[in-house]
Design a protein around this motif. Sequence first.
Motif, mmCIF file in Angstrom:
data_model
loop_
_atom_site.group_PDB
_atom_site.id
_atom_site.type_symbol
_atom_site.label_atom_id
_atom_site.label_comp_id
_atom_site.label_asym_id
_atom_site.label_seq_id
_atom_site.Cartn_x
_atom_site.Cartn_y
_atom_site.Cartn_z
ATOM 1 N N ASP A 45 0.817 -1.222 0.000
ATOM 2 C CA ASP A 45 0.000 0.000 0.000
ATOM 3 C C ASP A 45 0.849 1.270 0.000
ATOM 4 O OD1 ASP A 45 -2.344 -1.445 -0.059
ATOM 5 O OD2 ASP A 45 -2.879 -1.088 2.043
ATOM 6 N N ILE A 46 1.962 1.243 0.729
ATOM 7 C CA ILE A 46 2.768 2.470 0.856
ATOM 8 C C ILE A 46 3.398 2.863 -0.469
ATOM 9 C CG2 ILE A 46 5.039 1.499 1.428
ATOM 10 C CD1 ILE A 46 3.324 4.428 3.253
ATOM 11 N N GLN A 47 3.532 1.915 -1.397
ATOM 12 C CA GLN A 47 4.135 2.243 -2.691
ATOM 13 C C GLN A 47 3.310 3.268 -3.464
ATOM 14 O OE1 GLN A 47 7.168 1.088 -2.952
ATOM 15 N NE2 GLN A 47 6.779 -0.146 -1.100
ATOM 16 N N GLY A 48 2.022 3.357 -3.156
ATOM 17 C CA GLY A 48 1.178 4.339 -3.831
ATOM 18 C C GLY A 48 1.606 5.766 -3.592
ATOM 19 N N ALA A 49 2.364 6.006 -2.527
ATOM 20 C CA ALA A 49 2.819 7.358 -2.209
ATOM 21 C C ALA A 49 3.724 7.920 -3.293
ATOM 22 C CB ALA A 49 3.555 7.359 -0.867
ATOM 23 N N ARG A 50 4.270 7.067 -4.141
ATOM 24 C CA ARG A 50 5.175 7.516 -5.194
ATOM 25 C C ARG A 50 4.459 8.247 -6.326
ATOM 26 N NH1 ARG A 50 9.900 4.224 -4.891
ATOM 27 N NH2 ARG A 50 9.637 2.397 -3.543
ATOM 28 N N PHE A 51 3.167 7.981 -6.508
ATOM 29 C CA PHE A 51 2.560 8.241 -7.807
ATOM 30 C C PHE A 51 1.644 9.457 -7.900
ATOM 31 C CE2 PHE A 51 3.322 3.562 -7.620
ATOM 32 C CZ PHE A 51 4.401 3.564 -8.497
ATOM 33 N N HIS A 52 1.311 10.082 -6.784
ATOM 34 C CA HIS A 52 0.466 11.279 -6.854
ATOM 35 C C HIS A 52 1.304 12.480 -7.298
ATOM 36 C CE1 HIS A 52 -2.764 9.213 -4.593
ATOM 37 N NE2 HIS A 52 -1.765 8.662 -3.918
ATOM 38 N N PRO A 53 0.681 13.465 -7.923
ATOM 39 C CA PRO A 53 1.418 14.695 -8.246
ATOM 40 C C PRO A 53 1.838 15.412 -6.965
ATOM 41 C CG PRO A 53 -0.720 14.600 -9.389
ATOM 42 C CD PRO A 53 -0.729 13.522 -8.355
ATOM 43 N N LEU A 54 2.876 16.206 -7.041
ATOM 44 C CA LEU A 54 3.874 16.243 -8.083
ATOM 45 C C LEU A 54 4.862 15.106 -7.826
ATOM 46 C CD1 LEU A 54 4.764 20.042 -8.138
ATOM 47 C CD2 LEU A 54 3.460 18.835 -9.837
ATOM 48 N N GLN A 55 5.085 14.268 -8.817
ATOM 49 C CA GLN A 55 6.049 13.205 -8.654
ATOM 50 C C GLN A 55 7.460 13.779 -8.583
ATOM 51 O OE1 GLN A 55 5.349 9.888 -11.348
ATOM 52 N NE2 GLN A 55 3.124 10.086 -11.110
#
Length: 390
Positions: free
Chosen positions: A359-369
Amino acid sequence: MSTITASKASAPSFVGGTASPANVVETARHLAPILAARAAEIDQNDRFVSENYYLLKEAGLVEAGVPRELGGGGAEISELAEMLRVLARACGSTALAFSMHTHQVAIPAWRWRHQKIAAVEPLLKRVAAEKIILLSSGGSDWIGGSGKAERDGDGYRITARKVFTSGAEAGDILMTGAIHEGEDGNRSVIHFGAPMKSSAVRIEDTWRTLGMRGTASNDVVIENLFIPAANVAFSRKAGEWHPVFETIATVAFPLIYAVYLGVAESARDIAIEIAKKKQASDPSLAGRMDTELRAAQLAHRWMLDTVARNAPCAETVNEVMIGRTLVARHAIAAVDLAMELAGGASFYRATGLERRFRDIQGARFHPLQASPQARYAGAMALGLPTGSIF
């Protein structure tokens, strides 16, 4: 416990009512064990967290961010963030999906309070009275925009595909936009709410992912949807920042990243409990983990402090996005160390750590990357234009 927590309020009586600012966090704490008990099965079976949305509605959390004067709970951004952090410790998918509705309420509520924008009142009153769920297409639109808006009489015909639409199954209105190309060749993005029950709107079940599986962040396809010109909230030049988007970025991301902070905190607590039972645990791993987690907590606090200035602008976007990068970086590192601290036990689904890791990997993908965030911060530092960096 080494995590930073809010002070506790008295136990709420929330079923069928509206959670107040005083008890919105305590309401989330009351719901957390129920959400936690379902989280593994939902994740395992790629199921949407629909039952949890029912609980959130019954508890009054749907309208928590609506000003009291308009029928809601009147919760501030910091209180909503703490609510989401608590929910995320129990079920990351529920918290992340609900953060999209929460920020779509918090933004017009902020504009109503601080900019005296009366045009947002009808939407906020509907959220309070009807408990409607708002969806966000920000992940697929952002500053560039997506989809096509063609002029048709006194309105527009919309054709678009919106990806990453978290909680689509539960949504009533998709807050989105589409690109209109004028006769002069200029491209603008019109913003509007798309009714999810329209025959011109459908959900495509595309969400088969590494983590955050219960968000059901499926594609929403819009085909030939008519939007009257009167229903267009605002328009802006495509591919450039607009003052409304400075407000959106400043308000939304401290809420979204409260979720990832909660996921990291729960991973930390699981790892500590496992490590305490092991005779050969390396204490330095626990120390490194808590150091990374504290950095994430402090960065998130900085994001909230930035919101509290109540002055969205290019500078606050920069500060919030720096915070967003730091929360993501340190939260991911903390969960990596939690896996290492727990050892082989972390590889078993039963411990719940591997779900937090995914689940924590999702933190990579929101703007601004990472790359555009660094360019934006660098441009701000050097006094260069930021209007087209996103």
